[in-house]
Design a protein around this motif. Structure first.
Motif, PDB file in Angstrom:
ATOM      1  N   VAL A   1     -18.973  -0.818  -4.468  1.00 38.38           N
ATOM      2  CA  VAL A   1     -18.420  -2.032  -5.526  1.00 38.38           C
ATOM      3  C   VAL A   1     -19.748  -1.984  -5.789  1.00 38.38           C
ATOM      4  O   VAL A   1     -20.857  -1.283  -5.723  1.00 38.38           O
ATOM      5  N   ARG A   2     -20.285  -3.076  -7.047  1.00 33.18           N
ATOM      6  CA  ARG A   2     -21.519  -3.006  -8.348  1.00 33.18           C
ATOM      7  C   ARG A   2     -21.734  -4.282  -7.523  1.00 33.18           C
ATOM      8  O   ARG A   2     -21.246  -4.906  -6.689  1.00 33.18           O
TER       9      ARG A   2
ATOM     10  N   SER B   1     -19.080 -12.195  -3.977  1.00 36.13           N
ATOM     11  CA  SER B   1     -17.874 -12.464  -3.559  1.00 36.13           C
ATOM     12  C   SER B   1     -17.793 -12.449  -2.819  1.00 36.13           C
ATOM     13  O   SER B   1     -16.284 -12.508  -2.026  1.00 36.13           O
ATOM     14  N   ARG B   2     -17.874 -10.609  -2.258  1.00 33.21           N
ATOM     15  CA  ARG B   2     -17.445 -10.232  -1.171  1.00 33.21           C
ATOM     16  C   ARG B   2     -17.613 -10.467   0.143  1.00 33.21           C
ATOM     17  O   ARG B   2     -17.646 -10.278   1.508  1.00 33.21           O
TER      18      ARG B   2
ATOM     19  N   LEU C   1     -16.578 -12.003   4.751  1.00 31.24           N
ATOM     20  CA  LEU C   1     -16.371 -10.981   5.417  1.00 31.24           C
ATOM     21  C   LEU C   1     -17.631 -11.316   6.710  1.00 31.24           C
ATOM     22  O   LEU C   1     -17.831 -11.141   7.497  1.00 31.24           O
ATOM     23  N   LYS C   2     -18.637 -12.073   6.014  1.00 27.19           N
ATOM     24  CA  LYS C   2     -19.598 -12.858   7.083  1.00 27.19           C
ATOM     25  C   LYS C   2     -18.071 -14.004   7.922  1.00 27.19           C
ATOM     26  O   LYS C   2     -18.131 -14.157   8.854  1.00 27.19           O
TER      27      LYS C   2
ATOM     28  N   LEU D   1     -20.364  -2.204   2.362  1.00 27.72           N
ATOM     29  CA  LEU D   1     -20.286  -2.575   0.468  1.00 27.72           C
ATOM     30  C   LEU D   1     -21.135  -2.277   0.475  1.00 27.72           C
ATOM     31  O   LEU D   1     -22.306  -1.830   0.270  1.00 27.72           O
ATOM     32  N   ASN D   2     -20.944  -0.606  -0.505  1.00 27.93           N
ATOM     33  CA  ASN D   2     -21.717   0.172  -0.889  1.00 27.93           C
ATOM     34  C   ASN D   2     -21.354   0.121  -2.625  1.00 27.93           C
ATOM     35  O   ASN D   2     -20.835   0.476  -3.338  1.00 27.93           O
ATOM     36  N   SER D   3     -23.074   0.160  -3.021  1.00 28.13           N
ATOM     37  CA  SER D   3     -23.290   0.089  -4.099  1.00 28.13           C
ATOM     38  C   SER D   3     -23.963   1.863  -4.755  1.00 28.13           C
ATOM     39  O   SER D   3     -24.588   1.015  -5.514  1.00 28.13           O
TER      40      SER D   3
END
Length: 419
Positions: free
Chosen positions: A92-93, A99-100, A104-105, A59-61
């Protein structure tokens, strides 16, 4: 002296010809052979690409590093086709990360992916961080690879932002292999680093196994003969000192036989594997000397304990301090290898019960140890052996014919002082 040798001969033959001894040796060979074959199979399997790929989601901000992330992970997979790191990233922001992460967890816990990475938006500037979530925390290779690849991506992105070419920087930072050569070795052959580290431990472990395992066999033999009253028949022909000394010498021969078999097998296996072992021939002579003195010392103590006890349960309580002391070098071996001339190493070298293991460990690391320490430790051990054997013979003489309640430590010392 003739009676002592006859007892030693009997003890050696009776031990060596038992099924337990022969099965133990056979089991050792089988175990070493299986270990050898399994290691080869695992190496072949790793080269053949049979290992499962790992799946990572990011998840890359920080969109500025997304291209470099794809590049470094693709480069890794191209050079490691036997086990790829399947990489997916989502831009993502910071506000939408929470929320993501729940999905993934759940995917990680269900085994659908191996882990996920959260990259903060200001990671290029150095204010943000990276977090890697997984369940296989012992998979150090996975974490190390993810950490390195993410850092490479951030580093390359910083270079491009400063109009520097990552390709040029990569050429300038090309790895230069450095050969480590042991100046104490007679030849300048390159030695495997793992072998160089583990060889001293092997010598110490071999010493530990030879002394402790065989000494415990002596303890069991004394307790068994005492409980079956065979000891009373033997004492009709020999004195208690002759019996104890003969049993110790016989078991020392058993120990030397076992150690020789293990050592030859290990060195033949290493030769077959092509491992370069650099050891001074003198260390083998020192090993035999320290082994004999160490075995005589420890076995005398255990023979005394065995004579004072009626069964193995009683003996275990008295053996506790001896066993703990013998384990100390095993626990501290890595520290001693790193500092063979340190205070701890020197102190343990002059405690008779730990002298054999610590000295052989230090000499395997530093063959040029000060000769005064080598001679001093041997002299101290050589003086301790007759003193301990004398005290053990006093306990052995009294305890071997006593049955019933286990004697206390105070009573054992009273036996030593008795005439």
């Amino acid at each position: 002296m003739n009676r002592i040798l006859k007892v030693a001969q009997r003890e050696y033959i009776e031990t060596v010809k038992t099924r337990t001894f022969l099965i133990g040796i056979l089991f050792t060979f089988v175990l070493m052979g299986l270990t050898f074959l399994v290691s080869i199979k695992l190496q072949e399997k790793s080269r053949s690409g049979a290992l499962p790929d790992r799946h990572i989601v990011a998840l890359n901000s920080s969109p500025g590093i997304s291209e470099q992330l794809e590049t470094v992970f693709s480069g890794y997979n191209a050079s490691h086709p036997q086990r790829k790191l399947l990489f997916e990233q989502e831009i993502v922001r910071d506000q939408t990360i929470e929320s993501r992460t729940e999905n993934l967890k759940r995917s990680v816990l269900d085994g659908k992916i191996d882990g996920y990475v959260i990259i903060d938006g200001n990671v290029i500037e150095g204010d943000g961080g990276v977090r890697f979530y997984c369940v296989k925390v012992t998979d150090f290779e996975l974490f190390s690879n993810v950490q390195r690849l993410v850092n490479d991506a951030v580093f390359n992105s910083r270079l491009r932002l400063n109009n520097l070419s990552p390709e040029l920087i990569g050429k300038l930072r090309r790895w230069v292999p450095v050969e480590q050569i042991n100046l104490r070795a007679k030849t300048e052959k390159k030695q495997n680093e793992f072998v160089a580290l583990m060889m001293p431990f092997f010598f110490m472990f071999l010493m530990f196994m030879g002394i402790v395992t065989t000494s415990q066999g002596l303890l069991m033999s004394v307790i068994e003969e005492k409980s079956s009253r065979v000891i009373e028949i033997l004492l009709a022909s020999v004195s208690s000192f002759q019996l104890m000394t003969g049993k110790i010498l016989g078991q020392s021969g058993v120990g030397l036989t076992l150690v020789s078999i293990y050592a030859v097998t290990a060195f033949v296996t290493a030769h077959i594997r092509g491992l370069n072992i650099m050891m001074s021939p003198g260390i083998f002579l020192y090993f035999i000397l320290f082994y004999i003195l160490g075995f005589l010392l420890v076995s005398s103590i255990l023979a005394a304990i065995g004579s004072a006890c009626n069964d193995i349960k009683e003996a275990q309580s008295l053996m506790g301090p001896v066993t703990i002391t013998l384990i100390v070098p095993m626990v501290a071996w890595f520290y001693i290898v790193q500092r063979p001339e340190g205070m701890l190493a020197v102190v343990l070298s002059f405690i008779p019960i730990t002298t054999p293991m610590v000295m052989i460990l230090r000499m395997a690391v530093r063959p040029d140890l000060p000769m005064i320490q080598i001679i001093g430790s041997i002299a101290l051990l050589a003086l301790s052996v007759p003193a301990v054997m004398w005290a053990a013979s006093k306990v052995f003489r009294t305890g071997i014919l006593m049955y019933g309640k286990q004697p206390s430590i105070k009573e054992l010392f009273r036996w030593v002082r008795s005439e």
